[in-house]
Design a protein around this motif. Structure first.
Motif: not given
Length: 751
Positions: A338-339, A334-335
């Motif tokens: 993140r952005n 899921w990282r």
């Protein structure tokens, strides 16, 4: 006759565009002070390593990253020519000259590619965008390390289109070679070869008897082909079943793919082997992408994870980054997201408005001088971005090129969503949007022209298009894009605030020029109300306080946000307070990393205290000098030693504000040393006096020159210096110094 007139008009229009493109780029260069010799960013790193390659023959990777080598080799070639001509500084000019020539070539190449894919009208619109759009106008000056990649990418796409139309094998070789050059400049181009292979497959499967399909000459599509189109009328597209039945043998597909891939392999392969021999790892081109991806996946911390990598060597760092990235993707995928959404929305900002109205500094760019072009460029961006979706979401009558366009758009967007957004990373997105936006605008122009002669048919075509699935998808895409653009910023508010900021600043500049310090301060305070974080304006206000001797208010005005120019101001404030070590730190760092000539900036910008003696090279001489190399210190302790000095380059200036007016019989004393053993002629100009002295080589001596009588009573002494230069590494085989130097100067004193 009509075709002849069209051809002549097209040739004349393209000639005007090329001339206009040249004028705009030369004008921008004259208005900008950016210089990679003083840059701490990518182009500065490439320049310094190219200089080392030229002087030592040794290629050394950046201490932080294994970078792509294309820019280093290109810069080194230009520097080699400059050194052969005896002027290393000419290397920057040669690099920019080649990049400007490439930019002008792309205007013609862009026209031909768009004409072949769509129509002559589309080609002219697209060529106009390539000629006048600000991000491309400033590219050879703003980001010295990007034009090579962009130019090679465009030339590769053009070569593929030429192969589509002519089926000549050498166009495939040219496409692969130019894409290989693009990959050596920026490695993502290597992995994008798959888009070219899909294009080749699509076009190879096209029946040999079928000419390349042209897009509809109008959007909405009319019933008849565009008279402006240079492409032949195309038959109805063959169904996939018929294409497969008529497809050439597999060997033709393999041969075409090899003609495209082999030049890339021949260009990239030797560099891959070099990396393997040096690091024992299969690093195809560089490790910039893996390191940037790993940094973007880190938890929030002060340095974003850089301290973890700082103590590792290249091989250890590469192993660690690759392994830890795999771990993160397997355990915490899921990282990656993140952005993703913030970065995606950041793609669709108004670029010039963002730079002029939102950023805390102009960072040395002449944004005020190019304001009209910047506004026009944002309008151009809006026009082609919003219109591009109609052609991108229509039936792909231009053939397999749609795969290249959509592939690069998606690939570039994904890259910045995962890592970070920089305008240079968006060049492929902008290029393909501009191409398809030009196609839509060209089709729309033809629809208006057709409407005058066959209104009923044109309206019927328009209604048919708007009711078709293609039209609905295009309109939906346009609505989504409009929402992304207008929702990213409150543009009316930020533009209004920027206008008020500029009005207040202009009032402050006028008041300061008129000598009305209170009015200037009041105007700058109003500016801070509209833009409290605008560092450039705060720096100008701090300089006014510095002139008044109010150091505390100067520190408060400059604030805590750091830019290289604001650090120059901080150095001036610290110097005025006697904090010499602090001042020297600010000055020396800015001079090396400011991406512009800080000596020139400081001489025309900083208020300086009166001096009778100036010591050069101690970090405190900015604001008094121009045309010298970086300061140096000597560790020798003999009676003939001097603690610090600077090398004069070909020409320089020393400007000394004096505590008392010059008196009759005054003289200026210079402490100088020449290179080598032979004397060096140094020409000194003071007012109307022009004198030449022979500076002894290898030893420090004092030289005194009488100040001419017509300067008696002056409160400032300005002196120009000029001397023939030499390049150290050409004299000394053990030297790696490629500067053009003349004599050393340590002290200037008025007696």
């Amino acid at each position: 006759m009509h075709n002849v007139l069209n051809k002549r008009f097209t040739q004349a229009y393209l000639a005007v565009l090329v001339l206009l493109g040249l004028v705009l780029r030369v004008w921008f260069m004259s208005a900008s002070d950016l210089d990679p010799r003083f840059s701490g960013s990518d182009d500065g790193d490439y320049y310094q390593r190219a200089l080392r390659l030229v002087t030592t023959g040794e290629y050394v990777d950046n201490s932080w990253l294994i970078r792509p080598p294309g820019h280093v080799f290109f810069f080194a070639a230009m520097l080699r020519v400059a050194l052969a001509l005896g002027d290393p500084a000419l290397g920057i000019t040669l690099i920019r000259a080649v990049q400007v020539l490439l930019a002008l070539l792309l205007i013609l190449v862009g026209y031909d590619m768009a004409r072949r894919l769509f129509s002559r009208t589309t080609g002219l619109i697209f060529a106009t965008i390539l000629a006048v759009w600000l991000p491309l106008v400033e590219l050879p000056m703003q980001v010295l390390s990007e034009p090579l990649f962009f130019s090679m990418l465009v030339l590769s796409c053009w070569a593929l289109v030429r192969w589509r139309d002519q089926r000549a094998w050498y166009w495939l070789v040219a496409a692969g070679a130019t894409l290989g050059c693009a990959a050596l400049a920026r490695s993502p181009a290597l992995y994008a070869a798959v888009f070219g292979l899909l294009f080749i497959l699509w076009e190879t499967l096209r029946p040999a008897s079928s000419p390349p399909a042209s897009p509809p000459p109008a959007s909405p599509p009319p019933a008849s082909p565009s008279p402006a189109s240079s492409s032949p009328a195309s038959p109805p597209p063959a169904s996939p079943r018929l294409r497969l039945l008529a497809s050439p043998p597999l060997r033709v597909i393999i041969r075409s793919a090899l003609l495209f891939l082999l030049p890339m392999a021949l260009l990239v392969g030797p560099w891959t082997l070099r990396n393997y021999a040096l690091y024992g790892e299969m690093i195809l081109i560089d490790n910039t992408g893996p390191v940037n991806l790993w940094l973007s996946l880190q938890d929030e911390r002060i340095d974003g994870g850089k301290s973890v990598l700082a103590g590792m060597d290249q091989v250890e760092r590469h192993h660690f980054v690759s392994a830890d990235t795999r771990r993160i993707l397997s355990e915490e995928p899921w990282r990656l997201t993140r952005n993703a959404w913030p970065h995606f929305t950041h793609i669709w900002k108004l670029q010039f408005v963002e730079d002029f109205c939102v950023k805390v500094s102009f960072f040395g760019r002449p944004l005020r001088e190019i304001l009209p072009l910047g506004i026009v460029s944002d309008l151009i961006w809006l026009s082609f971005s919003l219109s591009s979706v109609f052609m991108l979401f229509s039936y792909p009558r231009e053939g397999g090129f749609r795969l290249i366009a959509l592939g690069w758009i998606a690939y570039s967007c994904l890259t910045v969503m995962l890592i970070h957004v920089e305008p240079r990373y968006l060049l492929p997105v902008w290029f393909f949007l501009a191409l398809y936006g030009a196609a839509t605008l060209g089709a729309l122009l033809h629809w208006f022209a057709q409407r005058r002669h066959a209104a009923a048919a044109a309206h019927a075509a328009a209604r048919g298009y708007l009711r078709s699935p293609w039209g609905l998808v295009g309109m939906l895409g346009c609505v989504v894009l409009v929402w992304l653009i207008v929702s990213y910023r409150d543009y009316p508010q930020i533009i209004g605030q920027a206008w008020q900021r500029e009005q207040a600043r202009a009032a402050g500049v006028r008041a300061h020029a008129a000598g009305d310090a209170p009015a200037a301060i009041a105007a700058y305070q109003r500016m801070r109300e509209f833009a409290p974080n605008f560092v450039d304006g705060r720096s100008e206000l701090a300089l006014i306080y510095l002139e008044l001797g109010d150091h505390e208010r100067a520190w408060e005005a400059v604030g805590e946000r750091h830019t290289h120019q604001s650090d120059v101001v901080r150095g001036a404030i610290a110097r005025a307070q006697g904090q010499n070590a602090l001042a020297a730190g600010y000055f020396e760092t800015a001079e090396i990393l400011a991406a512009e000539d800080v000596q020139q900036l400081a001489l025309g910008w900083l208020p300086t205290a009166p001096v009778q003696t100036l010591r050069l090279g101690d970090g405190l001489d900015l604001g008094y000098i121009q045309g010298f190399s970086f300061g140096e210190r000597t560790a020798s302790a003999g009676s003939d030693a001097t603690p610090s000095y600077r090398w004069l380059q070909a020409q320089g200036r020393v400007v000394l504000p004096l505590a008392a007016p010059l008196r009759e019989g005054a003289a200026v004393r210079l402490r100088l040393a020449g290179p080598g053993h032979d004397p060096t002629p140094l020409t000194i100009t003071i007012g109307e006096l022009r004198a030449t002295i022979a500076v002894a080589g290898g030893i420090w001596r004092n030289y005194q020159i009488a100040i001419p009588g017509h300067l008696v009573g002056s409160e400032q002494l300005e002196m120009s210096l000029a001397a023939p230069t030499f390049i150290p590494f050409q004299r000394d085989p053990t030297s790696t110094d490629a500067r053009a130097l003349s004599v050393r100067l340590s002290h200037v004193a008025v007696e």
